[in-house]
Design a protein around this motif. Structure first.
Motif, PDB file in Angstrom:
ATOM      1  N   GLY A   1     -14.051   3.775  -4.870  1.00 52.71           N
ATOM      2  CA  GLY A   1     -14.142   2.334  -5.065  1.00 52.71           C
ATOM      3  C   GLY A   1     -15.366   1.943  -5.874  1.00 52.71           C
ATOM      4  N   THR A   2     -16.488   2.593  -5.608  1.00 54.35           N
ATOM      5  CA  THR A   2     -17.707   2.335  -6.378  1.00 54.35           C
ATOM      6  C   THR A   2     -17.522   2.733  -7.838  1.00 54.35           C
ATOM      7  OG1 THR A   2     -19.066   2.702  -4.405  1.00 54.35           O
ATOM      8  CG2 THR A   2     -20.167   2.831  -6.543  1.00 54.35           C
ATOM      9  N   MET A   3     -16.857   3.878  -8.051  1.00 57.27           N
ATOM     10  CA  MET A   3     -16.574   4.299  -9.418  1.00 57.27           C
ATOM     11  C   MET A   3     -15.682   3.293 -10.124  1.00 57.27           C
ATOM     12  SD  MET A   3     -15.926   8.381  -8.776  1.00 57.27           S
ATOM     13  CE  MET A   3     -15.657   8.760 -10.507  1.00 57.27           C
ATOM     14  N   LYS A   4     -14.773   2.680  -9.371  1.00 55.48           N
ATOM     15  CA  LYS A   4     -13.858   1.705  -9.974  1.00 55.48           C
ATOM     16  C   LYS A   4     -14.602   0.430 -10.369  1.00 55.48           C
ATOM     17  CE  LYS A   4     -10.000  -0.453 -11.027  1.00 55.48           C
ATOM     18  NZ  LYS A   4      -9.062  -0.822  -9.944  1.00 55.48           N
ATOM     19  N   VAL A   5     -15.380  -0.143  -9.462  1.00 48.94           N
ATOM     20  CA  VAL A   5     -16.026  -1.425  -9.745  1.00 48.94           C
ATOM     21  C   VAL A   5     -17.177  -1.281 -10.733  1.00 48.94           C
ATOM     22  CG1 VAL A   5     -15.352  -2.353  -7.500  1.00 48.94           C
ATOM     23  CG2 VAL A   5     -17.582  -1.259  -7.752  1.00 48.94           C
ATOM     24  N   THR A   6     -17.753  -0.081 -10.856  1.00 48.39           N
ATOM     25  CA  THR A   6     -18.820   0.133 -11.843  1.00 48.39           C
ATOM     26  C   THR A   6     -18.277   0.687 -13.161  1.00 48.39           C
ATOM     27  OG1 THR A   6     -19.256   2.337 -10.911  1.00 48.39           O
ATOM     28  CG2 THR A   6     -20.582   0.501 -10.088  1.00 48.39           C
ATOM     29  N   GLU A   7     -16.950   0.705 -13.296  1.00 52.36           N
ATOM     30  CA  GLU A   7     -16.260   1.081 -14.533  1.00 52.36           C
ATOM     31  C   GLU A   7     -16.459   2.552 -14.915  1.00 52.36           C
ATOM     32  OE1 GLU A   7     -17.458  -1.700 -17.530  1.00 52.36           O
ATOM     33  OE2 GLU A   7     -16.423  -3.383 -16.586  1.00 52.36           O
ATOM     34  N   GLN A   8     -16.817   3.401 -13.968  1.00 56.63           N
ATOM     35  CA  GLN A   8     -16.906   4.828 -14.259  1.00 56.63           C
ATOM     36  C   GLN A   8     -15.527   5.430 -14.503  1.00 56.63           C
ATOM     37  OE1 GLN A   8     -19.593   7.133 -11.639  1.00 56.63           O
ATOM     38  NE2 GLN A   8     -20.350   5.177 -10.860  1.00 56.63           N
TER      39      GLN A   8
ATOM     40  N   VAL B   1     -10.207  12.711 -10.474  1.00 58.98           N
ATOM     41  CA  VAL B   1     -10.972  12.304  -9.292  1.00 58.98           C
ATOM     42  C   VAL B   1     -10.213  12.570  -7.998  1.00 58.98           C
ATOM     43  CG1 VAL B   1     -12.035  10.330  -8.114  1.00 58.98           C
ATOM     44  CG2 VAL B   1     -12.231  10.562 -10.597  1.00 58.98           C
ATOM     45  N   GLY B   2      -8.918  12.290  -7.993  1.00 58.45           N
ATOM     46  CA  GLY B   2      -8.167  12.353  -6.745  1.00 58.45           C
ATOM     47  C   GLY B   2      -7.698  13.727  -6.335  1.00 58.45           C
ATOM     48  N   LEU B   3      -7.266  14.541  -7.293  1.00 55.51           N
ATOM     49  CA  LEU B   3      -6.651  15.821  -6.940  1.00 55.51           C
ATOM     50  C   LEU B   3      -7.579  16.764  -6.182  1.00 55.51           C
ATOM     51  CD1 LEU B   3      -4.015  17.408  -7.168  1.00 55.51           C
ATOM     52  CD2 LEU B   3      -4.889  18.418  -9.286  1.00 55.51           C
ATOM     53  N   PRO B   4      -8.847  16.947  -6.588  1.00 58.18           N
ATOM     54  CA  PRO B   4      -9.721  17.833  -5.801  1.00 58.18           C
ATOM     55  C   PRO B   4      -9.879  17.392  -4.352  1.00 58.18           C
ATOM     56  CG  PRO B   4     -10.688  17.406  -7.945  1.00 58.18           C
ATOM     57  CD  PRO B   4      -9.527  16.470  -7.810  1.00 58.18           C
TER      58      PRO B   4
ATOM     59  N   LEU C   1       0.828  -1.207   0.000  1.00 61.33           N
ATOM     60  CA  LEU C   1       0.000   0.000   0.000  1.00 61.33           C
ATOM     61  C   LEU C   1       0.861   1.254   0.000  1.00 61.33           C
ATOM     62  CD1 LEU C   1      -2.785   1.336   0.161  1.00 61.33           C
ATOM     63  CD2 LEU C   1      -2.630   1.163   2.663  1.00 61.33           C
ATOM     64  N   LEU C   2       1.938   1.274   0.790  1.00 56.74           N
ATOM     65  CA  LEU C   2       2.825   2.431   0.812  1.00 56.74           C
ATOM     66  C   LEU C   2       3.442   2.679  -0.565  1.00 56.74           C
ATOM     67  CD1 LEU C   2       4.790   2.198   4.196  1.00 56.74           C
ATOM     68  CD2 LEU C   2       2.928   3.740   3.591  1.00 56.74           C
ATOM     69  N   GLY C   3       3.824   1.598  -1.245  1.00 58.01           N
ATOM     70  CA  GLY C   3       4.375   1.745  -2.587  1.00 58.01           C
ATOM     71  C   GLY C   3       3.363   2.329  -3.559  1.00 58.01           C
ATOM     72  N   TRP C   4       2.127   1.863  -3.465  1.00 58.82           N
ATOM     73  CA  TRP C   4       1.075   2.380  -4.347  1.00 58.82           C
ATOM     74  C   TRP C   4       0.762   3.842  -4.023  1.00 58.82           C
ATOM     75  CZ3 TRP C   4      -1.218   3.111  -8.496  1.00 58.82           C
ATOM     76  CH2 TRP C   4      -2.537   3.535  -8.600  1.00 58.82           C
ATOM     77  N   ILE C   5       0.755   4.189  -2.735  1.00 58.65           N
ATOM     78  CA  ILE C   5       0.522   5.584  -2.335  1.00 58.65           C
ATOM     79  C   ILE C   5       1.619   6.491  -2.890  1.00 58.65           C
ATOM     80  CG2 ILE C   5       0.490   7.162  -0.353  1.00 58.65           C
ATOM     81  CD1 ILE C   5      -0.883   4.922   1.232  1.00 58.65           C
ATOM     82  N   ALA C   6       2.866   6.036  -2.783  1.00 57.46           N
ATOM     83  CA  ALA C   6       3.981   6.829  -3.310  1.00 57.46           C
ATOM     84  C   ALA C   6       3.864   6.981  -4.825  1.00 57.46           C
ATOM     85  CB  ALA C   6       5.304   6.165  -2.938  1.00 57.46           C
TER      86      ALA C   6
ATOM     87  N   ALA D   1      -7.057   7.358   1.243  1.00 57.45           N
ATOM     88  CA  ALA D   1      -8.433   7.084   0.816  1.00 57.45           C
ATOM     89  C   ALA D   1      -8.501   6.926  -0.702  1.00 57.45           C
ATOM     90  CB  ALA D   1      -9.359   8.206   1.282  1.00 57.45           C
ATOM     91  N   CYS D   2      -7.843   7.827  -1.425  1.00 58.86           N
ATOM     92  CA  CYS D   2      -7.852   7.739  -2.885  1.00 58.86           C
ATOM     93  C   CYS D   2      -7.127   6.486  -3.360  1.00 58.86           C
ATOM     94  CB  CYS D   2      -7.202   8.982  -3.482  1.00 58.86           C
ATOM     95  SG  CYS D   2      -8.139  10.509  -3.266  1.00 58.86           S
ATOM     96  N   ALA D   3      -5.969   6.200  -2.766  1.00 60.27           N
ATOM     97  CA  ALA D   3      -5.194   5.029  -3.171  1.00 60.27           C
ATOM     98  C   ALA D   3      -5.992   3.743  -2.964  1.00 60.27           C
ATOM     99  CB  ALA D   3      -3.883   4.976  -2.399  1.00 60.27           C
ATOM    100  N   CYS D   4      -6.651   3.629  -1.822  1.00 60.19           N
ATOM    101  CA  CYS D   4      -7.454   2.431  -1.554  1.00 60.19           C
ATOM    102  C   CYS D   4      -8.641   2.354  -2.505  1.00 60.19           C
ATOM    103  CB  CYS D   4      -7.933   2.445  -0.104  1.00 60.19           C
ATOM    104  SG  CYS D   4      -6.641   2.183   1.123  1.00 60.19           S
ATOM    105  N   GLY D   5      -9.288   3.490  -2.763  1.00 55.09           N
ATOM    106  CA  GLY D   5     -10.436   3.500  -3.668  1.00 55.09           C
ATOM    107  C   GLY D   5     -10.060   3.073  -5.076  1.00 55.09           C
ATOM    108  N   PHE D   6      -8.927   3.557  -5.565  1.00 55.07           N
ATOM    109  CA  PHE D   6      -8.498   3.219  -6.921  1.00 55.07           C
ATOM    110  C   PHE D   6      -8.131   1.740  -7.064  1.00 55.07           C
ATOM    111  CE2 PHE D   6      -7.321   7.870  -7.369  1.00 55.07           C
ATOM    112  CZ  PHE D   6      -8.318   8.137  -8.307  1.00 55.07           C
TER     113      PHE D   6
END
Length: 259
Positions: free
Chosen positions: A120-127, A142-145, A18-23, A214-219
């Motif tokens: 996460g919902t946006m990810k699994v519903t292919e948005q 999605v993440g920057l704001p 997770l730390l690697g993905w966050i970085a 939060a963004c990293a986990c959601g993605f």
């Protein structure tokens, strides 16, 4: 016995992964946000979600934390004739430690979980795939704001928490018979600008940690509704753990040599 080692090893590997993905996500946002398209209007919505909608919880938690600190310390201070320091000790504790940490944990639980579940919902519903099909960088769009809103509002909430927590301690101490001027003078004696700035530095770091985790986990969500639920839980757990670990590191750096 070996099963325990296996579980610990899996937890450590999951954390490092997770730390690697966050970085990687942080570096991607830093490199691509000037060229990528992102919705400035969504920042306003995120500012309201992170800041305005968290005011009530921060108010209640901060006020009662200040009062509890007064309950636990006032009798000891009176016993040793040190009541003239009680206000400064309460304010110093709120400014340096309690307000940044409590605000970060509140935002992680109330807003970070929402961010992770939404993305996460946006990810699994292919948005997110749809955004990519329109030529948008989904990580930036999605993440920057959400990250920018957290960087702005968490320090503001922390300042508010400092004031409310100190007022909570003030209320209890004055009711117990300590003069209000003694309380105020002790704050002037023990708390200075460096302490406030240190607390704000912590709040900026915690705001970034909550939003980026939060963004990293959601993605990374997958597996439908169950995966979204697991992602939300993971975001809150790791955010809180990182807040506590970083709080120790920052406290050592900022206040370790300060008397």
């Amino acid at each position: 016995m070996f099963k325990w080692f296996e579980l610990i090893g899996k937890a450590i590997m999951s954390f490092l992964d997770l730390l690697g993905w966050i970085a990687s996500l942080a570096i991607h946002l830093l490199l691509h946000w000037p060229r990528a398209k992102w919705d400035v209007r969504s920042i306003v919505d995120q500012l309201e979600r992170v800041g305005v909608q968290s005011v009530f919880m921060v108010s209640v938690i901060s006020a009662f934390t200040g009062m509890v600190m007064a309950v636990q310390t006032l009798d000891q201070f009176l016993k040793f004739g040190a009541s003239r320091y009680i206000g400064g000790v309460i304010a110093l504790s709120m400014v340096r430690e309690m307000s940044p940490v409590l605000t970060g944990i509140v935002v992680a639980g109330r807003v970070g979980s929402s961010m992770a579940a939404e993305i996460g919902t946006m990810k699994v519903t292919e948005q997110l795939d749809a955004l990519r099909a329109f030529g948008l960088d989904e990580y930036v769009f999605v993440g920057l704001p959400r990250i920018l809103a957290s960087l702005v509002m968490v320090p503001i909430l922390t300042i508010y928490s400092m004031v409310v927590g100190t007022l909570g301690g003030y209320f209890y101490v004055v009711v117990r018979g300590v003069h209000s001027l003694i309380f105020k003078d002790s704050i002037r004696l023990l708390v200075d600008t460096y302490d406030i700035n240190g607390g704000l530095i912590k709040s900026v770091v915690f705001g970034f940690v909550v939003s980026i985790v939060a963004c990293a986990c959601g993605f990374r969500a997958q597996g439908g509704a169950k995966g979204v639920g697991e992602t939300t839980t993971l975001a809150v757990v790791w955010s809180n753990m990182l807040i506590l670990v970083l709080n120790y590191i920052l406290s050592t750096i900022l206040f370790g040599g300060k008397v």
